[in-house]
Write a protein that holds these residues in place. Sequence first.
Motif, short mmCIF file in Angstrom:
data_model
loop_
_atom_site.label_atom_id
_atom_site.label_comp_id
_atom_site.label_asym_id
_atom_site.label_seq_id
_atom_site.Cartn_x
_atom_site.Cartn_y
_atom_site.Cartn_z
N HIS A 38 0.82 -1.21 0.00
CA HIS A 38 0.00 0.00 0.00
C HIS A 38 0.85 1.26 0.00
CE1 HIS A 38 -3.81 -2.01 0.04
NE2 HIS A 38 -3.28 -2.88 0.89
N LEU A 39 2.00 1.21 0.66
CA LEU A 39 2.91 2.36 0.63
C LEU A 39 3.46 2.56 -0.79
CD1 LEU A 39 4.81 1.82 3.99
CD2 LEU A 39 2.90 3.38 3.53
N ALA A 40 3.73 1.47 -1.49
CA ALA A 40 4.22 1.56 -2.87
C ALA A 40 3.15 2.18 -3.79
CB ALA A 40 4.63 0.18 -3.39
N VAL A 41 1.89 1.81 -3.58
CA VAL A 41 0.81 2.41 -4.37
C VAL A 41 0.76 3.91 -4.13
CG1 VAL A 41 -1.70 2.52 -4.69
CG2 VAL A 41 -0.57 0.30 -4.48
N ILE A 42 0.89 4.31 -2.88
CA ILE A 42 0.89 5.75 -2.56
C ILE A 42 2.08 6.43 -3.21
CG2 ILE A 42 1.10 7.45 -0.70
CD1 ILE A 42 -0.36 5.30 1.08
N ASN A 43 3.24 5.78 -3.19
CA ASN A 43 4.45 6.35 -3.79
C ASN A 43 4.29 6.61 -5.28
OD1 ASN A 43 6.31 6.95 -1.80
ND2 ASN A 43 7.00 4.83 -1.65
N THR A 44 3.45 5.84 -5.96
CA THR A 44 3.23 6.08 -7.39
C THR A 44 2.49 7.40 -7.62
OG1 THR A 44 1.15 4.85 -7.52
CG2 THR A 44 3.20 3.62 -7.93
N ARG A 45 1.77 7.85 -6.61
CA ARG A 45 0.99 9.09 -6.73
C ARG A 45 1.69 10.28 -6.09
NH1 ARG A 45 -4.00 5.77 -4.70
NH2 ARG A 45 -4.30 4.55 -6.57
N ASP A 46 2.39 10.03 -4.99
CA ASP A 46 3.05 11.11 -4.25
C ASP A 46 4.38 10.57 -3.74
OD1 ASP A 46 3.87 13.15 -2.58
OD2 ASP A 46 1.94 13.35 -1.56
N ARG A 47 5.42 10.83 -4.49
CA ARG A 47 6.73 10.24 -4.29
C ARG A 47 7.30 10.41 -2.88
NH1 ARG A 47 9.04 6.26 -5.70
NH2 ARG A 47 11.20 6.39 -6.20
N ASN A 48 7.08 11.57 -2.26
CA ASN A 48 7.68 11.85 -0.95
C ASN A 48 6.63 12.16 0.10
OD1 ASN A 48 10.50 11.66 -1.72
ND2 ASN A 48 10.10 13.49 -2.93
N HIS A 49 5.55 11.41 0.10
CA HIS A 49 4.48 11.66 1.07
C HIS A 49 5.03 11.47 2.48
CE1 HIS A 49 0.77 11.38 3.29
NE2 HIS A 49 0.14 11.85 2.24
N PRO A 50 4.85 12.46 3.35
CA PRO A 50 5.40 12.35 4.70
C PRO A 50 4.83 11.18 5.50
CG PRO A 50 4.02 14.31 4.50
CD PRO A 50 4.18 13.73 3.12
N GLY A 51 3.60 10.81 5.23
CA GLY A 51 3.01 9.66 5.91
C GLY A 51 3.71 8.36 5.55
N VAL A 52 4.04 8.21 4.28
CA VAL A 52 4.76 7.01 3.82
C VAL A 52 6.14 6.97 4.47
CG1 VAL A 52 5.82 5.88 1.82
CG2 VAL A 52 3.52 6.85 1.64
N LEU A 53 6.82 8.11 4.45
CA LEU A 53 8.16 8.16 5.03
C LEU A 53 8.14 7.83 6.52
CD1 LEU A 53 9.43 11.37 3.20
CD2 LEU A 53 9.90 8.98 2.60
N ALA A 54 7.14 8.32 7.24
CA ALA A 54 7.04 8.05 8.67
C ALA A 54 6.75 6.57 8.95
CB ALA A 54 5.95 8.93 9.30
N ILE A 55 5.87 5.98 8.16
CA ILE A 55 5.55 4.56 8.37
C ILE A 55 6.76 3.70 8.03
CG2 ILE A 55 4.12 2.61 7.61
CD1 ILE A 55 1.84 4.66 7.23
N GLU A 56 7.44 4.03 6.92
CA GLU A 56 8.64 3.26 6.57
C GLU A 56 9.71 3.39 7.64
OE1 GLU A 56 9.47 4.74 2.64
OE2 GLU A 56 8.35 3.08 1.71
N LYS A 57 9.85 4.56 8.20
CA LYS A 57 10.82 4.76 9.29
C LYS A 57 10.42 3.91 10.50
CE LYS A 57 12.96 8.29 12.16
NZ LYS A 57 12.99 9.71 12.51
#
Length: 172
Positions: A102-121
């Motif tokens: 799901h994070l990868a799907v978001i990355n296709t739309r918004d490359r540096n979404h802060p939510g994705v970065l926080a969850i990955e961290k």
Amino acid sequence: AARKNPGNEEASVALADALRLTGNLVSARSELDRARETESTPSGETLRVSALLAIAEAKGDLRAGLKLASQAVVQDPESIRTRLLLARCLVADGDMQGAQFHLAVINTRDRNHPGVLAIEKEMGSTESACAGTDGAYATTVDRPGSRAVGASAGGAACPPPTYALLGRLCGD
């Protein structure tokens, strides 16, 4: 808006979410139930708010919202905040691969979404905290047919991330 326009599901769902955010879970549940009674099929937003309310009612246990967050993504696959919520629930449930999807799907739309970065961290720190003395992170299955659960090399289950750590993402 919900009080002045009864039967407006969107307004009732928004009010339920606002009540949840203030900590008034009883009123939030009542308003959300009222909205769900008038919807023939719950919208993605209704399901997302239902998941958030279930998490709040479970004292922040993200796993309580997993089923509803999953249904919300099916209803509204374009919603980034709904996918972020589902990813957070999946991490709490130990399904790192599902969360990564799901994070990868978001990355296709918004490359540096802060939510994705926080969850990955957070996922990285969970793996680090659960690493055994040799630095290995293992994924184990606790029973046949169940999802993978993070565990240290010593076999102890890793604690799931808490709502407090991830709860400020997606605007909540």
